[in-house]
Design a protein around this motif. Structure first.
Motif, short mmCIF file in Angstrom:
data_model
loop_
_atom_site.label_atom_id
_atom_site.label_comp_id
_atom_site.label_asym_id
_atom_site.label_seq_id
_atom_site.Cartn_x
_atom_site.Cartn_y
_atom_site.Cartn_z
N ASP A 1 35.46 43.63 45.88
CA ASP A 1 35.60 42.37 46.36
C ASP A 1 36.58 41.98 46.15
OD1 ASP A 1 35.95 39.55 46.01
OD2 ASP A 1 33.13 38.56 45.44
N GLY A 2 37.90 41.83 47.04
CA GLY A 2 39.51 41.13 47.22
C GLY A 2 39.59 40.07 46.82
N ASP A 3 37.80 39.00 46.30
CA ASP A 3 38.31 37.97 45.92
C ASP A 3 38.47 37.96 44.45
OD1 ASP A 3 38.92 36.83 48.20
OD2 ASP A 3 36.91 35.88 48.41
N LEU A 4 38.21 38.90 43.76
CA LEU A 4 38.03 38.94 42.33
C LEU A 4 39.25 39.95 42.29
CD1 LEU A 4 34.11 39.97 42.01
CD2 LEU A 4 35.20 37.69 41.41
N TYR A 5 40.25 40.38 42.97
CA TYR A 5 40.96 41.34 41.94
C TYR A 5 41.94 40.77 41.53
CZ TYR A 5 44.98 43.80 42.81
OH TYR A 5 46.12 44.97 42.59
N VAL A 6 41.97 39.20 41.27
CA VAL A 6 42.98 38.47 40.54
C VAL A 6 42.44 37.87 39.39
CG1 VAL A 6 42.50 36.02 41.44
CG2 VAL A 6 44.63 36.49 40.79
N TRP B 1 38.71 44.76 53.01
CA TRP B 1 38.31 45.64 51.78
C TRP B 1 36.81 45.58 51.57
CZ3 TRP B 1 43.25 45.82 48.72
CH2 TRP B 1 42.86 45.97 47.10
N PRO B 2 37.43 46.98 50.24
CA PRO B 2 38.89 48.08 50.47
C PRO B 2 38.47 48.87 51.32
CG PRO B 2 36.55 48.43 49.56
CD PRO B 2 35.70 47.34 49.50
N ARG B 3 38.33 48.94 52.55
CA ARG B 3 38.33 49.96 53.91
C ARG B 3 40.27 50.48 53.44
NH1 ARG B 3 36.41 47.81 59.18
NH2 ARG B 3 34.35 48.02 58.02
N VAL B 4 40.30 51.34 54.33
CA VAL B 4 41.16 52.40 54.32
C VAL B 4 42.40 51.44 54.51
CG1 VAL B 4 42.75 54.56 54.83
CG2 VAL B 4 40.94 54.48 52.94
N GLY B 5 43.44 50.49 54.46
CA GLY B 5 44.21 50.62 55.42
C GLY B 5 44.56 48.59 54.87
N ALA B 6 43.62 48.48 54.39
CA ALA B 6 42.89 47.31 53.73
C ALA B 6 44.56 47.07 52.79
CB ALA B 6 42.08 46.98 53.17
N THR B 7 44.87 45.17 53.17
CA THR B 7 45.92 44.86 52.12
C THR B 7 45.50 43.89 52.14
OG1 THR B 7 47.72 46.27 53.92
CG2 THR B 7 48.27 43.92 52.37
N ILE B 8 45.95 43.62 50.15
CA ILE B 8 45.91 41.92 50.28
C ILE B 8 47.21 42.02 49.41
CG2 ILE B 8 43.15 41.80 49.16
CD1 ILE B 8 44.71 42.83 46.74
N ALA B 9 47.94 40.07 49.67
CA ALA B 9 48.66 39.86 49.01
C ALA B 9 48.50 39.20 47.80
CB ALA B 9 49.77 39.11 50.53
N LEU C 1 57.20 36.85 42.50
CA LEU C 1 57.37 37.90 43.21
C LEU C 1 55.98 37.71 44.25
CD1 LEU C 1 58.26 40.55 40.79
CD2 LEU C 1 60.45 39.25 42.30
N ASN C 2 56.48 38.17 45.35
CA ASN C 2 55.56 38.35 46.32
C ASN C 2 55.16 39.72 46.52
OD1 ASN C 2 55.07 35.45 46.97
ND2 ASN C 2 56.88 35.46 48.54
N ASN C 3 54.20 39.87 45.84
CA ASN C 3 53.79 42.29 46.40
C ASN C 3 52.18 41.94 46.45
OD1 ASN C 3 55.91 42.05 44.49
ND2 ASN C 3 54.71 42.36 43.11
N GLU C 4 52.31 43.45 47.36
CA GLU C 4 50.95 43.47 47.94
C GLU C 4 49.86 44.81 47.20
OE1 GLU C 4 52.12 43.20 51.72
OE2 GLU C 4 52.56 45.27 51.75
N SER C 5 49.35 45.34 47.39
CA SER C 5 48.10 46.57 47.58
C SER C 5 47.93 46.87 49.02
CB SER C 5 47.18 46.06 46.39
OG SER C 5 47.79 46.05 44.78
N VAL C 6 48.04 47.99 49.38
CA VAL C 6 46.96 48.47 50.38
C VAL C 6 46.23 49.81 49.54
CG1 VAL C 6 47.95 49.81 52.03
CG2 VAL C 6 49.42 48.32 51.65
N LEU D 1 39.24 54.47 44.11
CA LEU D 1 39.79 53.87 44.80
C LEU D 1 41.18 53.95 44.46
CD1 LEU D 1 40.16 51.15 46.67
CD2 LEU D 1 39.08 49.86 44.64
N GLU D 2 41.99 53.92 45.46
CA GLU D 2 43.09 54.44 45.64
C GLU D 2 43.79 53.35 46.10
OE1 GLU D 2 44.53 58.16 45.68
OE2 GLU D 2 42.90 59.19 44.88
N LEU D 3 45.34 52.97 45.36
CA LEU D 3 45.41 51.67 45.42
C LEU D 3 47.63 51.99 45.35
CD1 LEU D 3 43.36 48.65 44.17
CD2 LEU D 3 43.45 49.89 46.46
#
Length: 168
Positions: free
Chosen positions: A21-26, A42-50, A60-65, A75-77
Protein backbone atom coordinates in the motif's frame (compact mmCIF):
# COMPACT_ATOMS: atom_id res chain seq x y z
CA UNK A 1 25.93 -2.88 3.91
CA UNK A 2 23.18 -2.30 6.50
CA UNK A 3 21.22 -5.48 7.15
CA UNK A 4 18.62 -5.61 9.89
CA UNK A 5 15.78 -7.98 10.71
CA UNK A 6 12.69 -8.01 12.88
CA UNK A 7 10.15 -10.64 13.86
CA UNK A 8 6.70 -9.15 13.31
CA UNK A 9 3.77 -10.69 15.14
CA UNK A 10 1.57 -10.79 12.07
CA UNK A 11 1.37 -13.14 9.11
CA UNK A 12 3.59 -12.51 6.08
CA UNK A 13 0.36 -11.70 4.18
CA UNK A 14 -0.55 -8.97 6.67
CA UNK A 15 2.96 -7.49 6.42
CA UNK A 16 2.85 -7.64 2.62
CA UNK A 17 -0.50 -5.84 2.61
CA UNK A 18 1.15 -2.89 4.38
CA UNK A 19 4.21 -2.89 2.08
CA UNK A 20 1.99 -3.09 -0.99
CA UNK A 21 0.00 0.00 0.00
CA UNK A 22 1.95 3.00 -1.32
CA UNK A 23 -0.17 5.36 0.78
CA UNK A 24 1.23 3.73 3.95
CA UNK A 25 4.88 4.24 2.88
CA UNK A 26 5.14 7.51 4.81
CA UNK A 27 3.89 5.81 8.00
CA UNK A 28 6.69 3.23 8.24
CA UNK A 29 9.68 4.68 6.36
CA UNK A 30 11.73 7.14 8.42
CA UNK A 31 12.13 10.51 6.71
CA UNK A 32 9.57 10.90 3.93
CA UNK A 33 6.52 13.11 4.07
CA UNK A 34 3.87 13.97 1.49
CA UNK A 35 4.08 10.74 -0.52
CA UNK A 36 2.62 11.11 -4.02
CA UNK A 37 2.28 8.34 -6.63
CA UNK A 38 4.38 9.32 -9.63
CA UNK A 39 3.99 6.41 -12.05
CA UNK A 40 2.51 2.93 -12.16
CA UNK A 41 0.54 0.98 -9.57
CA UNK A 42 2.52 0.32 -6.38
CA UNK A 43 4.35 -2.13 -5.95
CA UNK A 44 4.54 -3.24 -9.60
CA UNK A 45 8.05 -3.12 -11.10
CA UNK A 46 8.70 0.41 -12.36
CA UNK A 47 6.14 2.03 -10.06
CA UNK A 48 7.47 5.24 -8.53
CA UNK A 49 6.42 7.30 -5.55
CA UNK A 50 7.74 10.79 -4.90
CA UNK A 51 8.13 12.30 -1.44
CA UNK A 52 9.72 15.12 0.44
CA UNK A 53 12.41 14.59 3.08
CA UNK A 54 12.90 17.39 5.59
CA UNK A 55 16.28 17.88 7.21
CA UNK A 56 15.90 20.96 9.36
CA UNK A 57 15.33 23.86 6.95
CA UNK A 58 16.26 21.71 3.92
CA UNK A 59 13.53 20.08 1.87
CA UNK A 60 14.69 17.37 -0.50
CA UNK A 61 12.50 15.92 -3.24
CA UNK A 62 13.24 12.21 -3.52
CA UNK A 63 11.59 9.19 -5.03
CA UNK A 64 11.55 5.41 -4.70
CA UNK A 65 11.22 3.09 -7.68
CA UNK A 66 10.23 -0.57 -7.48
CA UNK A 67 13.03 -2.54 -9.17
CA UNK A 68 12.01 -6.10 -8.21
CA UNK A 69 8.85 -7.53 -6.70
CA UNK A 70 7.78 -11.05 -5.83
CA UNK A 71 4.30 -10.60 -4.39
CA UNK A 72 4.14 -11.62 -0.77
CA UNK A 73 7.87 -12.18 -0.26
CA UNK A 74 10.27 -9.65 -1.84
CA UNK A 75 10.28 -5.95 -2.57
CA UNK A 76 13.39 -4.17 -3.87
CA UNK A 77 13.45 -0.42 -4.19
CA UNK A 78 15.87 2.10 -5.58
CA UNK A 79 15.71 5.21 -3.40
CA UNK A 80 16.81 8.26 -5.35
CA UNK A 81 18.17 11.09 -3.21
CA UNK A 82 19.13 13.65 -5.84
CA UNK A 83 22.79 14.67 -5.73
CA UNK A 84 23.49 12.21 -2.91
CA UNK A 85 22.88 9.32 -5.29
CA UNK A 86 20.76 6.21 -4.94
CA UNK A 87 20.48 3.24 -2.62
CA UNK A 88 19.16 -0.27 -3.07
CA UNK A 89 16.72 -1.32 -0.36
CA UNK A 90 15.77 -4.99 -0.42
CA UNK A 91 12.95 -6.19 1.83
CA UNK A 92 12.39 -9.90 2.30
CA UNK A 93 9.50 -11.53 4.13
CA UNK A 94 9.91 -15.04 5.51
CA UNK A 95 7.26 -17.08 7.29
CA UNK A 96 8.38 -17.77 10.87
CA UNK A 97 5.77 -20.08 12.29
CA UNK A 98 2.63 -17.98 11.97
CA UNK A 99 4.63 -14.75 12.17
CA UNK A 100 6.81 -12.90 9.69
CA UNK A 101 10.58 -12.47 9.78
CA UNK A 102 11.33 -9.30 7.85
CA UNK A 103 14.86 -8.63 6.60
CA UNK A 104 15.98 -5.24 5.23
CA UNK A 105 19.24 -4.87 3.32
CA UNK A 106 20.27 -1.37 2.23
CA UNK A 107 23.42 -0.19 0.53
CA UNK A 108 24.52 2.67 -1.75
CA UNK A 109 24.11 1.99 -5.43
CA UNK A 110 25.06 5.13 -7.39
CA UNK A 111 26.56 8.53 -6.75
CA UNK A 112 28.54 10.01 -3.87
CA UNK A 113 26.56 8.02 -1.29
CA UNK A 114 28.82 5.08 -2.12
CA UNK A 115 31.94 7.14 -1.52
CA UNK A 116 30.61 8.31 1.84
CA UNK A 117 29.67 4.80 2.96
CA UNK A 118 31.72 4.17 6.09
CA UNK A 119 31.32 2.91 9.65
CA UNK A 120 29.59 6.13 10.73
CA UNK A 121 27.02 5.94 7.93
CA UNK A 122 26.53 2.25 8.65
CA UNK A 123 25.75 3.04 12.30
CA UNK A 124 23.29 5.75 11.22
CA UNK A 125 21.54 3.29 8.87
CA UNK A 126 21.27 0.71 11.65
CA UNK A 127 19.58 3.25 13.94
CA UNK A 128 17.30 4.36 11.11
CA UNK A 129 16.39 0.77 10.27
CA UNK A 130 15.65 -0.04 13.90
CA UNK A 131 13.17 2.86 13.98
CA UNK A 132 11.73 1.94 10.58
CA UNK A 133 11.18 -1.70 11.51
CA UNK A 134 9.57 -0.71 14.81
CA UNK A 135 7.15 1.55 12.92
CA UNK A 136 6.45 -1.16 10.35
CA UNK A 137 5.87 -3.80 13.04
CA UNK A 138 3.50 -1.52 14.94
CA UNK A 139 1.56 -0.70 11.78
CA UNK A 140 1.35 -4.35 10.63
CA UNK A 141 0.38 -5.64 14.06
CA UNK A 142 -2.30 -2.97 14.54
CA UNK A 143 -3.71 -3.61 11.04
CA UNK A 144 -3.66 -7.39 11.63
CA UNK A 145 -5.73 -6.91 14.80
CA UNK A 146 -7.15 -10.28 15.81
CA UNK A 147 -4.91 -11.96 13.25
CA UNK A 148 -1.82 -10.90 15.23
CA UNK A 149 0.16 -14.05 16.00
CA UNK A 150 2.06 -13.91 19.30
CA UNK A 151 4.15 -16.93 20.28
CA UNK A 152 2.01 -19.52 22.04
CA UNK A 153 2.97 -19.68 25.71
CA UNK A 154 3.57 -23.43 25.62
CA UNK A 155 6.24 -23.55 22.89
CA UNK A 156 9.96 -24.00 23.38
CA UNK A 157 11.64 -20.64 23.64
CA UNK A 158 8.54 -18.89 24.94
CA UNK A 159 8.95 -16.52 27.82
CA UNK A 160 6.63 -16.74 30.77
CA UNK A 161 5.76 -13.57 32.64
CA UNK A 162 4.28 -13.27 36.07
CA UNK A 163 4.99 -14.29 39.67
CA UNK A 164 7.83 -16.77 39.91
CA UNK A 165 8.79 -16.44 36.25
CA UNK A 166 12.49 -16.26 35.52
CA UNK A 167 13.68 -17.98 38.69
CA UNK A 168 16.09 -20.85 38.44
Amino acid sequence: MAVRHRLIQASPRAVWDVLADGDLYVRWVVGPSKVVPKSGPWPRVGATIAYEVRLGPLRLNNESVVRHCVEGSQLELEAKAGRLGTARIAIELRPWGEQCLLIVDEHPLRGPGGLLHNVGLEAFLQVRHRAMLARLAELCESQAGDQCRPDPANTAGSVAFGPGAGRA
